[in-house]
Design an enzyme around this catalytic site. Structure first.
Site, PDB file in Angstrom:
ATOM      1  N   CYS A 112      21.245   2.702   1.345  1.00 16.86           N
ATOM      2  CA  CYS A 112      20.973   3.818   0.535  1.00 16.86           C
ATOM      3  C   CYS A 112      19.843   3.997  -0.611  1.00 16.86           C
ATOM      4  O   CYS A 112      19.224   5.085  -1.471  1.00 16.86           O
ATOM      5  CB  CYS A 112      22.739   3.814  -0.854  1.00 16.86           C
ATOM      6  SG  CYS A 112      23.699   3.952   0.778  1.00 16.86           S
ATOM      7  N   HIS A 235      21.508   7.095  -7.455  1.00 18.39           N
ATOM      8  CA  HIS A 235      21.949   7.879  -5.867  1.00 18.39           C
ATOM      9  C   HIS A 235      23.601   8.512  -5.891  1.00 18.39           C
ATOM     10  O   HIS A 235      24.000   8.029  -7.172  1.00 18.39           O
ATOM     11  CB  HIS A 235      22.154   6.576  -5.530  1.00 18.39           C
ATOM     12  CG  HIS A 235      22.851   6.332  -3.977  1.00 18.39           C
ATOM     13  ND1 HIS A 235      22.714   7.368  -2.913  1.00 18.39           N
ATOM     14  CD2 HIS A 235      23.649   5.577  -4.099  1.00 18.39           C
ATOM     15  CE1 HIS A 235      23.637   7.004  -1.825  1.00 18.39           C
ATOM     16  NE2 HIS A 235      24.215   5.844  -2.397  1.00 18.39           N
ATOM     17  N   ASN A 265      28.544  10.896   0.264  1.00 13.31           N
ATOM     18  CA  ASN A 265      27.549   9.691   0.132  1.00 13.31           C
ATOM     19  C   ASN A 265      26.169  10.366   1.654  1.00 13.31           C
ATOM     20  O   ASN A 265      27.201   9.931   2.477  1.00 13.31           O
ATOM     21  CB  ASN A 265      28.284   8.672  -0.227  1.00 13.31           C
ATOM     22  CG  ASN A 265      26.851   7.544   0.038  1.00 13.31           C
ATOM     23  OD1 ASN A 265      25.172   7.645   0.127  1.00 13.31           O
ATOM     24  ND2 ASN A 265      27.467   5.960  -0.732  1.00 13.31           N
TER      25      ASN A 265
HETATM   26  O1  UT7 Z   1      26.638   4.451  -0.860  1.00 14.22           O
HETATM   27  C1  UT7 Z   1      26.805   2.839  -1.079  1.00 14.22           C
HETATM   28  C2  UT7 Z   1      27.886   3.197  -0.834  1.00 14.22           C
HETATM   29  N1  UT7 Z   1      29.271   2.722  -1.531  1.00 14.22           N
HETATM   30  C3  UT7 Z   1      30.006   2.482  -2.729  1.00 14.22           C
HETATM   31  O2  UT7 Z   1      29.464   3.686  -3.143  1.00 14.22           O
HETATM   32  C4  UT7 Z   1      31.230   2.206  -2.925  1.00 14.22           C
HETATM   33  C5  UT7 Z   1      31.253   1.740  -4.291  1.00 14.22           C
HETATM   34  N2  UT7 Z   1      32.852   2.003  -4.168  1.00 14.22           N
HETATM   35  C6  UT7 Z   1      33.853   2.989  -4.493  1.00 14.22           C
HETATM   36  O3  UT7 Z   1      32.729   3.955  -4.876  1.00 14.22           O
HETATM   37  C7  UT7 Z   1      35.252   3.248  -5.004  1.00 14.22           C
HETATM   38  O4  UT7 Z   1      35.699   1.343  -5.284  1.00 14.22           O
HETATM   39  C8  UT7 Z   1      35.930   2.924  -4.337  1.00 14.22           C
HETATM   40  C9  UT7 Z   1      35.609   4.630  -4.262  1.00 14.22           C
HETATM   41  C10 UT7 Z   1      35.608   2.989  -2.701  1.00 14.22           C
HETATM   42  C11 UT7 Z   1      37.607   2.960  -4.422  1.00 14.22           C
HETATM   43  O5  UT7 Z   1      37.759   3.435  -5.057  1.00 14.22           O
HETATM   44  P1  UT7 Z   1      38.912   2.432  -6.391  1.00 14.22           P
HETATM   45  O6  UT7 Z   1      38.812   1.995  -7.828  1.00 14.22           O
HETATM   46  O7  UT7 Z   1      37.449   0.660  -6.198  1.00 14.22           O
HETATM   47  O8  UT7 Z   1      39.600   1.929  -5.010  1.00 14.22           O
HETATM   48  P2  UT7 Z   1      40.171   0.617  -4.174  1.00 14.22           P
HETATM   49  O9  UT7 Z   1      39.621   0.140  -4.111  1.00 14.22           O
HETATM   50  O10 UT7 Z   1      40.880  -0.358  -5.581  1.00 14.22           O
HETATM   51  O11 UT7 Z   1      42.120   0.932  -4.037  1.00 14.22           O
HETATM   52  C12 UT7 Z   1      42.759   1.552  -4.786  1.00 14.22           C
HETATM   53  C13 UT7 Z   1      43.788   1.823  -3.891  1.00 14.22           C
HETATM   54  C14 UT7 Z   1      44.057   1.080  -2.749  1.00 14.22           C
HETATM   55  O12 UT7 Z   1      45.524   0.884  -2.667  1.00 14.22           O
HETATM   56  P3  UT7 Z   1      47.005  -0.616  -2.903  1.00 14.22           P
HETATM   57  O13 UT7 Z   1      46.234  -1.664  -2.285  1.00 14.22           O
HETATM   58  O14 UT7 Z   1      45.972  -0.676  -4.973  1.00 14.22           O
HETATM   59  O15 UT7 Z   1      47.878   0.142  -2.830  1.00 14.22           O
HETATM   60  C15 UT7 Z   1      43.498   1.303  -1.422  1.00 14.22           C
HETATM   61  O16 UT7 Z   1      44.324   1.550  -0.673  1.00 14.22           O
HETATM   62  O17 UT7 Z   1      43.592   3.262  -3.232  1.00 14.22           O
HETATM   63  C16 UT7 Z   1      44.080   3.610  -1.914  1.00 14.22           C
HETATM   64  N3  UT7 Z   1      42.899   3.682  -1.254  1.00 14.22           N
HETATM   65  C17 UT7 Z   1      43.295   5.581  -0.898  1.00 14.22           C
HETATM   66  N4  UT7 Z   1      44.431   6.097  -1.234  1.00 14.22           N
HETATM   67  C18 UT7 Z   1      43.897   7.780  -0.623  1.00 14.22           C
HETATM   68  C19 UT7 Z   1      41.632   3.545  -0.345  1.00 14.22           C
HETATM   69  N5  UT7 Z   1      41.243   4.555  -0.004  1.00 14.22           N
HETATM   70  C20 UT7 Z   1      41.919   5.606  -0.430  1.00 14.22           C
HETATM   71  C21 UT7 Z   1      41.853   7.105   0.151  1.00 14.22           C
HETATM   72  N6  UT7 Z   1      43.419   8.149  -0.152  1.00 14.22           N
HETATM   73  N7  UT7 Z   1      41.067   7.710   0.545  1.00 14.22           N
END
Ligand code: UT7
Length: 310
Positions: A112, A235, A265
């Site tokens: 990215c 980004h 993204n």
């Molecule tokens: O270009 C670079 C590419 N990558 C990035 O920029 C990613 C950077 N990270 C992020 O943007 C965030 O970490 C995410 C958007 C990927 C995730 O957000 P978060 O607030 O960090 O959530 P989390 O990973 O802490 O997950 C929270 C919960 C989890 O459930 P449990 O374990 O707490 O029960 C996940 O399983 O959300 C769940 N979850 C979803 N729920 C519904 C993860 N993906 C989804 C989904 N729909 N698509």
């Protein structure tokens, strides 16, 4: 000699996939995706268009805008992690499709942050007087490496392309300063085996820290302060990460580019796509100080402070 942008173009595939569409395919919700990422919909290219096809369309527009003929291009740099195949490079494919007879061509692999790496590479050739016109394309067809069974990543990405032509610009304009960096020890947090794999929380923490730090660093290197910034193009990975960078620069909301809600993204394509949209909306004007900043798999990061105009 200063190196700046003399023409821009973008290409976005027509097919829109909304959060509601994804709700039907996997265990997710529009509400979760919106509140955690800011994404509402993304574009997905059809089977008939690969990365080179997307990039070609954006490149054509940038060349027209710059009024540069294909034969006048000295170098083509394509920032992508989703090339049509390992080799020949997408850059070589574009060289042929465009008819850029004298151009050197290579792909840049910095995920990215790739577009920042591409622009800074172009700057070196232009400012030393070695090359005059360099075409830089940021393009991804992430949909082909997305694991549509993995809700942690499938909701985040989209396809698209943005391109700029860089060349010599007048004193005081163009790239004023830059920062590039890498930390391979974090490679395990975001990588591709057959599909994209990610530890979202680790990437999030890194991104929030790095986006802010790099933005401040390029201002310092250019002898400028936060008050000098007219527009921030981060980004477009996640609105919460972008907001952290904006707040670090103490900018009002209207001074930050936001296209993540429409396109998700798009990795290396997100900064040039956003740049084109803001120019078309009249938000970037001649003489404006622009800060661009990206981060990605590698881990990599890059930022540029640029005075807009020729
Ligand atoms: O270009 C670079 C590419 N990558 C990035 O920029 C990613 C950077 N990270 C992020 O943007 C965030 O970490 C995410 C958007 C990927 C995730 O957000 P978060 O607030 O960090 O959530 P989390 O990973 O802490 O997950 C929270 C919960 C989890 O459930 P449990 O374990 O707490 O029960 C996940 O399983 O959300 C769940 N979850 C979803 N729920 C519904 C993860 N993906 C989804 C989904 N729909 N698509």
């Amino acid at each position: 000699m200063n190196a700046g942008i003399i023409g821009v173009g973008r290409f976005i595939p027509e097919n829109i996939v909304t959060n509601l569409d994804l709700e039907k395919q996997m265990d997710t919700s529009d509400e979760w995706i919106r509140t955690r990422t800011g994404i509402e919909e993304r574009r997905i290219a059809g089977d008939d268009m690969d990365t080179s096809g997307l990039g070609y369309r954006a490149a054509k527009k940038a060349l027209e805008a710059a009024n540069v003929a294909p034969e006048e291009i000295d170098m083509i740099l394509v920032a992508t992690v989703t090339p049509d195949q390992p080799f020949p490079s997408v850059a070589c494919m574009l060289q042929d499709k465009l008819g850029a007879k004298k151009a050197a061509a290579m792909d840049v692999s910095a995920a990215c942050a790739g577009f920042m790496y591409g622009m800074v590479t172009a700057k070196q050739f232009i400012e030393t007087g070695v090359y005059k016109n360099v075409l830089i394309v940021g393009v991804e067809k992430l949909s082909k490496v997305t694991d549509w069974e993995d809700r942690n990543t499938a909701v985040l990405f989209g396809d698209g392309a943005g391109a700029v032509v860089m060349g010599p610009v007048s004193e005081g304009k163009g790239i004023l300063s830059f920062e590039l960096g890498s930390d391979g020890s974090g490679g395990k947090y975001l990588y591709q085996d057959t599909h994209i794999r990610m530890n979202g929380r680790e990437v999030f923490k890194f991104a929030v820290r790095q986006m802010g730090e790099s933005s401040v660093n390029v201002l310092e290197k250019a002898g400028l302060t936060k008050e000098d910034v007219d527009f921030l193009i981060p980004h477009q990975a996640n609105i919460r990460i972008m907001e952290a960078a904006r707040q670090r620069l103490e900018l009002p909301v209207e001074k930050m580019s936001k296209t993540v809600h429409k396109y998700g993204n798009t990795s290396a394509a997100s900064i040039p796509i956003s740049m084109v949209e803001e120019l078309e909306a009249g938000k970037i004007k001649d003489g404006d100080l622009i800060v661009m900043v990206g981060f990605g798999g590698g881990l990599t990061w890059g930022a540029i402070a640029m005075r807009w105009g020729k």
